[in-house]
Enzyme design. Structure first.
Site, PDB file in Angstrom:
ATOM      1  N   THR A  99       0.861  -1.187   0.000  1.00  0.00           N
ATOM      2  CA  THR A  99       0.000   0.000   0.000  1.00  0.00           C
ATOM      3  C   THR A  99       0.899   1.240   0.000  1.00  0.00           C
ATOM      4  OG1 THR A  99      -0.119   0.170   2.414  1.00  0.00           O
ATOM      5  CG2 THR A  99      -1.748  -1.265   1.350  1.00  0.00           C
ATOM      6  N   GLU A 212       6.068   8.039  -6.081  1.00  0.00           N
ATOM      7  CA  GLU A 212       5.195   7.739  -4.950  1.00  0.00           C
ATOM      8  C   GLU A 212       3.816   8.339  -5.215  1.00  0.00           C
ATOM      9  OE1 GLU A 212       6.214   5.820  -2.177  1.00  0.00           O
ATOM     10  OE2 GLU A 212       7.758   5.527  -3.662  1.00  0.00           O
ATOM     11  N   ASP A 223      11.743  10.252   0.414  1.00  0.00           N
ATOM     12  CA  ASP A 223      11.826   8.827   0.085  1.00  0.00           C
ATOM     13  C   ASP A 223      13.257   8.311   0.325  1.00  0.00           C
ATOM     14  OD1 ASP A 223      10.675   6.400  -1.507  1.00  0.00           O
ATOM     15  OD2 ASP A 223      12.507   6.926  -2.591  1.00  0.00           O
ATOM     16  N   LYS A 227      15.074   5.486   2.914  1.00  0.00           N
ATOM     17  CA  LYS A 227      15.998   4.441   2.444  1.00  0.00           C
ATOM     18  C   LYS A 227      17.341   4.555   3.158  1.00  0.00           C
ATOM     19  CE  LYS A 227      13.651   4.006  -1.991  1.00  0.00           C
ATOM     20  NZ  LYS A 227      13.412   4.635  -3.289  1.00  0.00           N
TER      21      LYS A 227
HETATM   22  N1  LIG Z   1       6.397   1.691  -7.844  1.00  0.00           N
HETATM   23  C1  LIG Z   1       7.676   1.541  -7.527  1.00  0.00           C
HETATM   24  O1  LIG Z   1       8.574   1.689  -8.378  1.00  0.00           O
HETATM   25  C2  LIG Z   1       8.075   1.210  -6.147  1.00  0.00           C
HETATM   26  C3  LIG Z   1       7.169   1.234  -5.113  1.00  0.00           C
HETATM   27  N2  LIG Z   1       7.568   0.939  -3.835  1.00  0.00           N
HETATM   28  C4  LIG Z   1       6.590   0.964  -2.759  1.00  0.00           C
HETATM   29  O2  LIG Z   1       5.642  -0.065  -2.981  1.00  0.00           O
HETATM   30  C5  LIG Z   1       4.348   0.335  -2.490  1.00  0.00           C
HETATM   31  C6  LIG Z   1       3.334   0.189  -3.615  1.00  0.00           C
HETATM   32  O3  LIG Z   1       3.736   0.967  -4.703  1.00  0.00           O
HETATM   33  P1  LIG Z   1       2.791   1.113  -5.986  1.00  0.00           P
HETATM   34  O4  LIG Z   1       2.092  -0.163  -6.234  1.00  0.00           O
HETATM   35  O5  LIG Z   1       3.641   1.712  -7.040  1.00  0.00           O
HETATM   36  O6  LIG Z   1       1.746   2.172  -5.449  1.00  0.00           O
HETATM   37  P2  LIG Z   1       0.267   2.453  -6.003  1.00  0.00           P
HETATM   38  O7  LIG Z   1      -0.083   3.806  -5.520  1.00  0.00           O
HETATM   39  O8  LIG Z   1       0.192   2.123  -7.442  1.00  0.00           O
HETATM   40  O9  LIG Z   1      -0.597   1.356  -5.229  1.00  0.00           O
HETATM   41  C7  LIG Z   1      -0.901   1.409  -3.879  1.00  0.00           C
HETATM   42  C8  LIG Z   1      -2.255   0.754  -3.729  1.00  0.00           C
HETATM   43  O10 LIG Z   1      -2.527   0.618  -2.349  1.00  0.00           O
HETATM   44  C9  LIG Z   1      -3.909   0.863  -2.150  1.00  0.00           C
HETATM   45  N3  LIG Z   1      -4.092   1.255  -0.756  1.00  0.00           N
HETATM   46  C10 LIG Z   1      -3.740   2.403  -0.142  1.00  0.00           C
HETATM   47  N4  LIG Z   1      -4.055   2.368   1.161  1.00  0.00           N
HETATM   48  C11 LIG Z   1      -4.625   1.160   1.375  1.00  0.00           C
HETATM   49  C12 LIG Z   1      -5.174   0.531   2.509  1.00  0.00           C
HETATM   50  N5  LIG Z   1      -5.218   1.118   3.699  1.00  0.00           N
HETATM   51  N6  LIG Z   1      -5.683  -0.713   2.368  1.00  0.00           N
HETATM   52  C13 LIG Z   1      -5.672  -1.343   1.161  1.00  0.00           C
HETATM   53  N7  LIG Z   1      -5.168  -0.768   0.048  1.00  0.00           N
HETATM   54  C14 LIG Z   1      -4.640   0.456   0.165  1.00  0.00           C
HETATM   55  C15 LIG Z   1      -4.260   1.955  -3.135  1.00  0.00           C
HETATM   56  O11 LIG Z   1      -5.645   1.974  -3.423  1.00  0.00           O
HETATM   57  C16 LIG Z   1      -3.398   1.569  -4.337  1.00  0.00           C
HETATM   58  O12 LIG Z   1      -4.118   0.749  -5.250  1.00  0.00           O
HETATM   59  C17 LIG Z   1       4.505   1.776  -2.000  1.00  0.00           C
HETATM   60  O13 LIG Z   1       4.682   1.741  -0.605  1.00  0.00           O
HETATM   61  C18 LIG Z   1       5.792   2.257  -2.679  1.00  0.00           C
HETATM   62  O14 LIG Z   1       6.495   3.201  -1.909  1.00  0.00           O
HETATM   63  C19 LIG Z   1       8.845   0.546  -3.532  1.00  0.00           C
HETATM   64  C20 LIG Z   1       9.779   0.464  -4.519  1.00  0.00           C
HETATM   65  C21 LIG Z   1       9.499   0.871  -5.892  1.00  0.00           C
HETATM   66  N1  LIG Z   2       9.195   6.376  -5.821  1.00  0.00           N
HETATM   67  C1  LIG Z   2      10.320   5.544  -5.576  1.00  0.00           C
HETATM   68  C2  LIG Z   2       9.916   4.109  -5.779  1.00  0.00           C
HETATM   69  C3  LIG Z   2      10.778   3.203  -5.071  1.00  0.00           C
HETATM   70  O1  LIG Z   2      11.018   3.263  -3.881  1.00  0.00           O
HETATM   71  C4  LIG Z   2      11.439   5.888  -6.548  1.00  0.00           C
HETATM   72  O2  LIG Z   2      11.189   6.659  -7.477  1.00  0.00           O
HETATM   73  O3  LIG Z   2      12.567   5.420  -6.354  1.00  0.00           O
END
Ligand SMILES: NC(=O)C1=CN([C@@H]2O[C@H](COP(=O)(O)OP(=O)(O)OC[C@H]3O[C@@H](n4cnc5c(N)ncnc54)[C@H](O)[C@@H]3O)[C@@H](O)[C@H]2O)C=CC1
Ligand SMILES: N[C@@H](CC=O)C(=O)O
Length: 363
Positions: A99, A212, A223, A227
């Site tokens: 999330t 994010e 962010d 890290k």
């Molecule tokens: N996208 C990337 O390149 C990277 C992302 N991350 C981390 O991974 C996690 C997910 O990233 P993404 O999928 O890209 O984000 P996203 O914003 O696409 O998806 C997050 C999802 O979580 C849901 N959500 C939010 N609060 C919630 C709750 N209380 N209960 C259930 N669902 C909830 C939202 O509706 C959304 O669909 C984040 O914490 C992000 O920081 C880490 C490394 C890289």
């Molecule tokens: N928003 C972050 C996703 C991974 O943590 C990034 O751009 O590196």
């Protein structure tokens, strides 16, 4: 062959990409890894919750546009997110938390992780919040319940930085780490060098799935602050909190600044670092730095990231690879699941590699 049943908490870019991997490559992965993966529950703030302990059919969910997905009318579905109920009660082996990252108190992801560990379920997460805020407590909680808490994707997405340091650097003294740890800001800095204005560059990074939910965290360095805390605590054995890390972002850098620097053989990079001081304490900071072209981090472009480990016996060792991206980050979750399997089923002779090793003639 063994199987792991997964509960996916959050069904945004990353967990959808994991579901795609399972849906499209599940059989191949099972042959190679010696275990199958099945999704038995999904919750999402926007879509609701869906439970099927016989295994959810992922294909129709993946065919729907993310913004239009609703579980309300599906068998086993509800418009309510029901996170606590699903995490505690549904018979899943591994809870996969993806999330939003909340850099302040890590919630609600921190509670999601606690509930799962308390219920005796393994957890893997890409969410930096719970790890930076309460990493030590959560690892102890996991130990007490005999399960694993894995979070490789919280730093550098699918590029294995934490596990590399933990598993490959035994016997070395690590004196510091320094790196480009945010894909969005690195991508944006590259676009500024091309003359693109900041808001447009950020919008492109969002479109590509790097940013994010609130891209301020990427641009203002928060962010990377998280890290740096995770790396300092995991790799240097520190006990830092986010407030301990001095932080400055890249919002003041204009396309003109970036292009002027390039003309002088310099590249602006957002650099995070953690250093062990002479008195044994660890300090960390995040700041934009104009690096000379010959610096090992200067050539890292686009959403690429890199972390250099400064060591006593090897000098500097740098690991580089993608720092963001939906599929790349989903791979981090898969690598966490593999780590869980290796830790808890190390004596199973079920994978082709283990079978081959066992059957190979000796001597
Ligand atoms: N996208 C990337 O390149 C990277 C992302 N991350 C981390 O991974 C996690 C997910 O990233 P993404 O999928 O890209 O984000 P996203 O914003 O696409 O998806 C997050 C999802 O979580 C849901 N959500 C939010 N609060 C919630 C709750 N209380 N209960 C259930 N669902 C909830 C939202 O509706 C959304 O669909 C984040 O914490 C992000 O920081 C880490 C490394 C890289
Ligand atoms: N928003 C972050 C996703 C991974 O943590 C990034 O751009 O590196």
């Amino acid at each position: 062959m063994g199987r792991y049943d997964l509960a996916l908490i959050g069904f945004g870019g990353v967990n959808r990409a994991l579901a795609e991997l399972i849906s499209q490559r599940g059989e191949r992965l099972a042959d190679e890894l010696g275990f199958a993966l099945r999704v038995v529950a999904i919750t999402d703030l926007r879509a609701g919750s869906l439970v099927d302990t016989d295994g959810i059919d992922l294909a129709p969910l993946l065919a729907a546009e993310p913004g239009e997905l609703s579980f309300a009318d599906l068998p086993g579905g509800s418009a309510e997110t029901r996170n606590e109920n699903v995490i505690r009660e549904v018979a899943a082996d591994i809870v996969v938390e993806a999330t939003f990252t909340n850099p302040g108190d890590g919630e609600p992801a921190l509670s999601h992780v606690r509930w799962a560990l308390e219920a005796g379920k393994h957890v893997c997460t890409t969410n930096k919040g719970p790890v930076a805020v309460a990493g030590r407590e959560l690892k102890e909680l996991a130990e007490r319940h005999g399960v694993s808490f894995e979070f490789e994707g919280s730093v550098l997405s699918g590029t294995p930085v934490l596990r590399t340091a933990r598993r490959m650097f035994g016997g070395l003294e690590i004196t510091g780490v320094q790196g480009i740890m945010n894909g969005t800001s690195n991508y944006v800095l590259g676009r500024l060098e091309e003359g693109v204005e900041l808001p447009e560059a950020i919008a492109q990074a969002q479109e590509l799935g790097y940013a994010e939910a609130d891209p301020t965290a990427d641009i203002e360095g928060h962010d990377v602050q998280l890290k740096a805390v995770i790396l300092a605590n995991e790799v240097l054995g520190a006990d830092l909190r986010r407030e301990d890390v001095v932080c400055e972002g890249i919002s003041q850098i204009t396309p003109r600044d970036a292009q002027d620097a390039l003309g002088k053989g310099l590249r602006w990079k957002l650099v995070g670092s953690a250093t062990r001081q002479a008195d044994g304490t660890v300090t960390a900071r995040v700041a934009p730095v104009a690096l000379p072209a010959h610096h090992p981090l200067a050539g890292i472009s686009g959403p690429g990231n890199a972390v250099s480990f400064h060591t006593d016996l090897l000098g500097t060792v740098t690991v580089s690879g993608p720092g963001a991206g939906r599929t790349e980050t989903a791979y981090a979750l898969l690598s966490d699941i593999i780590a869980i399997h290796q830790r808890h089923h190390a004596h199973d002779d079920t994978t082709p590699v283990r079978r081959a090793l066992k059957e190979a003639p000796r001597g």
